[in-house]
Enzyme design. Structure first.
Site, PDB file in Angstrom:
ATOM      1  N   LYS A 174       0.797  -1.170  -0.058  1.00 45.82           N
ATOM      2  CA  LYS A 174       0.324   0.300  -0.084  1.00 45.82           C
ATOM      3  C   LYS A 174       0.820   1.179  -0.049  1.00 45.82           C
ATOM      4  O   LYS A 174       1.462   1.525   1.074  1.00 45.82           O
ATOM      5  CB  LYS A 174      -0.915   0.105   1.231  1.00 45.82           C
ATOM      6  CG  LYS A 174      -1.607   1.196   1.184  1.00 45.82           C
ATOM      7  CD  LYS A 174      -2.603   1.430   2.427  1.00 45.82           C
ATOM      8  CE  LYS A 174      -2.023   2.442   3.347  1.00 45.82           C
ATOM      9  NZ  LYS A 174      -1.957   3.665   2.519  1.00 45.82           N
ATOM     10  N   GLU A 249      10.469   1.630  10.008  1.00 49.85           N
ATOM     11  CA  GLU A 249      11.502   2.786   9.848  1.00 49.85           C
ATOM     12  C   GLU A 249      10.515   3.942  10.073  1.00 49.85           C
ATOM     13  O   GLU A 249       9.883   4.299   9.393  1.00 49.85           O
ATOM     14  CB  GLU A 249      11.893   2.678   8.488  1.00 49.85           C
ATOM     15  CG  GLU A 249      13.421   3.627   8.379  1.00 49.85           C
ATOM     16  CD  GLU A 249      13.055   4.975   7.652  1.00 49.85           C
ATOM     17  OE1 GLU A 249      13.006   5.789   9.022  1.00 49.85           O
ATOM     18  OE2 GLU A 249      12.847   5.252   6.755  1.00 49.85           O
ATOM     19  N   CYS A 283      13.176  11.796   6.200  1.00 55.30           N
ATOM     20  CA  CYS A 283      13.525  11.392   7.343  1.00 55.30           C
ATOM     21  C   CYS A 283      14.996  11.379   7.792  1.00 55.30           C
ATOM     22  O   CYS A 283      15.311  11.642   9.181  1.00 55.30           O
ATOM     23  CB  CYS A 283      13.032   9.824   7.710  1.00 55.30           C
ATOM     24  SG  CYS A 283      13.689   8.659   6.688  1.00 55.30           S
ATOM     25  N   GLU A 384       9.447  16.042  15.269  1.00 50.15           N
ATOM     26  CA  GLU A 384      10.019  16.160  14.068  1.00 50.15           C
ATOM     27  C   GLU A 384       9.132  17.134  13.213  1.00 50.15           C
ATOM     28  O   GLU A 384       7.581  16.864  12.976  1.00 50.15           O
ATOM     29  CB  GLU A 384       9.675  14.661  13.516  1.00 50.15           C
ATOM     30  CG  GLU A 384      10.319  14.501  11.758  1.00 50.15           C
ATOM     31  CD  GLU A 384       9.974  13.014  11.426  1.00 50.15           C
ATOM     32  OE1 GLU A 384       9.024  12.436  11.621  1.00 50.15           O
ATOM     33  OE2 GLU A 384      10.787  12.620  10.621  1.00 50.15           O
TER      34      GLU A 384
HETATM   35  O1  TXE Z   1       2.451   9.449   8.130  1.00 50.10           O
HETATM   36  P1  TXE Z   1       1.650   7.818   8.130  1.00 50.10           P
HETATM   37  P2  TXE Z   1       1.667  10.890   7.951  1.00 50.10           P
HETATM   38  C1  TXE Z   1       6.341  11.570   9.784  1.00 50.10           C
HETATM   39  C2  TXE Z   1       6.531  13.052   9.689  1.00 50.10           C
HETATM   40  C3  TXE Z   1       4.901  13.505   9.347  1.00 50.10           C
HETATM   41  C4  TXE Z   1       4.489  12.298  10.256  1.00 50.10           C
HETATM   42  C5  TXE Z   1       2.909  11.829   9.842  1.00 50.10           C
HETATM   43  O2  TXE Z   1       7.004  13.673  10.652  1.00 50.10           O
HETATM   44  O3  TXE Z   1       4.768  14.771   9.422  1.00 50.10           O
HETATM   45  O4  TXE Z   1       5.040  11.111  10.075  1.00 50.10           O
HETATM   46  O5  TXE Z   1       3.003  11.686   8.454  1.00 50.10           O
HETATM   47  C6  TXE Z   1      -0.146   4.329   6.380  1.00 50.10           C
HETATM   48  N1  TXE Z   1      -2.493   1.001   9.879  1.00 50.10           N
HETATM   49  N2  TXE Z   1       6.860  10.831   8.762  1.00 50.10           N
HETATM   50  O6  TXE Z   1       0.593  10.886   8.928  1.00 50.10           O
HETATM   51  O7  TXE Z   1       0.331   8.105   8.753  1.00 50.10           O
HETATM   52  C7  TXE Z   1      -0.648   5.538   5.547  1.00 50.10           C
HETATM   53  O8  TXE Z   1      -1.655   5.306   4.852  1.00 50.10           O
HETATM   54  C8  TXE Z   1      -1.581   0.619   8.671  1.00 50.10           C
HETATM   55  C9  TXE Z   1       8.222  10.501   8.625  1.00 50.10           C
HETATM   56  O9  TXE Z   1       1.476  11.021   6.479  1.00 50.10           O
HETATM   57  O10 TXE Z   1       2.604   7.156   9.157  1.00 50.10           O
HETATM   58  C10 TXE Z   1       0.865   5.690   4.651  1.00 50.10           C
HETATM   59  O11 TXE Z   1       0.902   4.634   3.682  1.00 50.10           O
HETATM   60  N3  TXE Z   1      -1.045   1.799   7.743  1.00 50.10           N
HETATM   61  C11 TXE Z   1       8.353   9.260   7.443  1.00 50.10           C
HETATM   62  C12 TXE Z   1       1.802   5.116   5.844  1.00 50.10           C
HETATM   63  O12 TXE Z   1       1.264   4.541   6.692  1.00 50.10           O
HETATM   64  C13 TXE Z   1      -1.326   2.973   8.310  1.00 50.10           C
HETATM   65  C14 TXE Z   1       7.631   9.578   6.128  1.00 50.10           C
HETATM   66  C15 TXE Z   1       2.543   6.485   6.468  1.00 50.10           C
HETATM   67  O13 TXE Z   1       1.641   7.504   6.900  1.00 50.10           O
HETATM   68  C16 TXE Z   1      -2.351   3.328   9.319  1.00 50.10           C
HETATM   69  C17 TXE Z   1       6.446  10.090   6.068  1.00 50.10           C
HETATM   70  C18 TXE Z   1      -2.767   2.268   9.933  1.00 50.10           C
HETATM   71  N4  TXE Z   1      -3.461   2.503  10.880  1.00 50.10           N
HETATM   72  C19 TXE Z   1       6.098  10.657   7.392  1.00 50.10           C
HETATM   73  N5  TXE Z   1      -2.448   4.691   9.197  1.00 50.10           N
HETATM   74  C20 TXE Z   1       9.741   8.657   7.240  1.00 50.10           C
HETATM   75  N6  TXE Z   1      10.146   7.854   8.118  1.00 50.10           N
HETATM   76  O14 TXE Z   1      10.458   8.800   6.551  1.00 50.10           O
HETATM   77  C21 TXE Z   1      -1.499   5.252   8.412  1.00 50.10           C
HETATM   78  N7  TXE Z   1      -0.948   4.241   7.563  1.00 50.10           N
END
Ligand code: TXE
Length: 480
Positions: A174, A249, A283, A384
């Site tokens: 996904k 990660e 990140c 962050e």
């Molecule tokens: O990330 P999410 P978000 C950090 C960055 C950002 C914050 C939130 O600080 O502001 O995270 O970002 C899926 N079960 N990073 O809310 O929600 C979602 O659909 C399964 C750091 O956009 O973590 C997407 O595919 N999956 C980071 C993925 O998780 C779920 C990069 C990431 O989204 C889910 C991005 C659930 N319950 C944001 N809820 C890095 N490490 O590089 C969400 N998702």
């Protein structure tokens, strides 16, 4: 209107529920497509396809798998321009960045793991005196889940699915609902390359519906996830009772530590990159800059003058350094951090405002921002932000900067600028981070382990670490 569909069992399908989401272009704020909001029923269907494909796929020869992955890599390269434009349209990053980094790296991920699987070995141990030999099989897990974020969409999506497929697993993947386009385009290429149906299934939709259905599915035995720390913690809680294997990660709040003895010009150029590449939405960005007192004022003046001339603009314009942030809500979140910083003594040295780009006034643009902080424990130095925002502050001693660098909940990466080898080793051993760069930043060798400590995650990806993650080790002991 661009319609994205799920890729299940080698065919393109609408969501069974008929529920669709809007897809926005960050550069102009307009809806330009729709994507499925898949639910449990779609994930079940993808699972059945993957489960059915697994016995045959897991028994294919390494040579066969390797050739298929190499073909996909070639096709990504053939479609470089189309993919780069799609990535930019979906994410807001400059097309040139997508063309030079994101899309080539997606091809490299496939190519690297196509080769790595042919070199992946297991151990054997002769139990001397017991007339027995032990050897370890590295078997694919079965059906695995890969969930990726929006900041480096195809780059991170392929970073997960390439090793999973190379190791002989079938995948339910996904991409982020905010940036689904290149994963959708990739599914076309997988069919073109001849990937058997059901081996890779891509389901689109929200984290709380599609993602949740993947992490709760009892048949999906391993989850590789990159995303936010809060989501990572939720996945860990959900997966624990199901005994899923997890690789998480998560976020970072990485220190960039600058000593006076460094190669100053190289440091300045690289610090510009490590602060603002991809609008600071990586990140690994060095969002906390610590500078030795003796060069602090000089650095501050030089850095700010370079930041002020970075061009914020439409992602497809060739001179653009800073494109659009990924979404309206993300822009608002980043702005809130900037607005609150002065309450704890933060001084905005440059930037700090949303930008209106002519002709694209509804896009999500923000000036690159440098904030001088009064204390390392203020909110903007601890959380962050994930945007084009860095903090700077001086330090006096090695011990002091080490303490400040480690005093955050995250532990992903750290950058050190110094020409003192002893200091390099002292600090590298004590910094709480999974990746340390010395006199460089984001120099990536795909053979190296990649991942974080503390709230930055669990497990390592990259190289054989990824192949270990996507396989079960089974020891066989034969008495002779
Ligand atoms: O990330 P999410 P978000 C950090 C960055 C950002 C914050 C939130 O600080 O502001 O995270 O970002 C899926 N079960 N990073 O809310 O929600 C979602 O659909 C399964 C750091 O956009 O973590 C997407 O595919 N999956 C980071 C993925 O998780 C779920 C990069 C990431 O989204 C889910 C991005 C659930 N319950 C944001 N809820 C890095 N490490 O590089 C969400 N998702």
């Amino acid at each position: 209107m661009q319609t994205i569909q799920n890729y299940i069992n080698g065919t393109f399908e609408d969501p069974l529920s008929g529920d669709w989401l809007d897809n926005y272009c960050p550069a102009n704020g307009e809806v330009y497509g729709k994507i499925p909001n898949s639910d449990q029923a779609d994930v079940d269907k993808a699972y059945e396809a993957a489960k059915t494909a697994f016995p045959e796929w897991s028994e294919t020869t390494l040579d066969h798998r390797s050739r298929l992955l190499l073909k996909i890599a070639d096709l990504i390269e053939t479609n470089l321009q189309r993919f780069a434009e799609a990535e930019s349209q979906d994410n807001g990053k400059p097309v040139n960045l997508a063309k030079s980094i994101d899309i080539p790296r997606a091809a490299s991920n496939f190519r690297f793991f196509a080769h790595a699987i042919t070199q992946f070995s297991s151990e054997s141990h002769e139990s001397v005196g017991l007339n027995a030999i032990n050897f370890t099989l590295r078997q694919p897990i079965g059906v695995v889940g890969c969930i990726s974020p929006w900041n480096l969409p195809l780059y991170l999506f392929t970073w997960k699915i390439a090793p999973a497929l190379a190791a002989g697993n079938c995948v339910i993947a996904k991409p982020s609902e905010i940036t689904p386009l290149t994963a959708f385009l990739l599914s076309e290429l997988c069919t073109e390359a001849g990937l058997p149906k059901g081996v890779l299934n891509i389901v689109h939709g929200l984290g709380k519906t599609t993602g949740q259905a993947i992490i709760e599915h009892p048949g999906i035995k391993a989850i590789s996830f990159t995303g936010g720390t809060t989501t990572g913690a939720h996945i860990a809680r959900t997966a624990a009772p199901l005994f899923k294997k997890l690789s998480l990660e998560l976020g970072g709040k990485n220190p960039n530590i600058i000593f006076a003895d460094c190669d100053y010009d190289a440091m300045l150029e690289t610090t510009l990159r490590s602060s603002f590449s991809n609008q600071g939405q990586i990140c690994l960005c060095g969002s906390r800059i610590f500078v030795e007192t003796s060069i602090y004022e000089k650095f501050k003046a030089d850095f700010v003058s370079k930041v002020k001339v970075l061009k914020v603009g439409h992602p497809s314009e060739s001179g653009t350094n800073i494109g659009a942030l990924v979404s309206q809500s993300h822009l608002e979140k980043v702005m809130t951090y900037i607005e609150e910083a002065p309450q704890e003594g933060g001084k905005i040295l440059c930037g700090g405002h949303a930008v209106s780009v002519k002709g694209f006034e509804n896009g999500y643009y923000l000036e690159p921002t440098v904030i001088e902080v009064a204390t390392d424990t203020c909110k903007i130095n601890q959380e962050e932000v994930f945007g084009p925002v860095v903090t700077i502050m001086p330090f006096e001693t090695e011990d002091q900067v080490l303490d400040m660098a480690n005093k955050v909940k995250y532990g992903l990466s750290a950058t050190l600028w110094t020409n003192d080898l002893k200091r390099t080793m002292r600090l590298s051993k004590k910094l709480e981070a999974g990746i340390i760069w010395v006199n460089t930043w984001m120099l990536r060798d795909l053979r190296t382990p990649f991942g974080g400590m503390k709230s930055s995650g669990v497990g390592r990806e990259g190289g054989f670490e990824a192949l270990r993650f996507f396989t079960e080790a089974k020891n066989i002991c034969i008495k002779y």
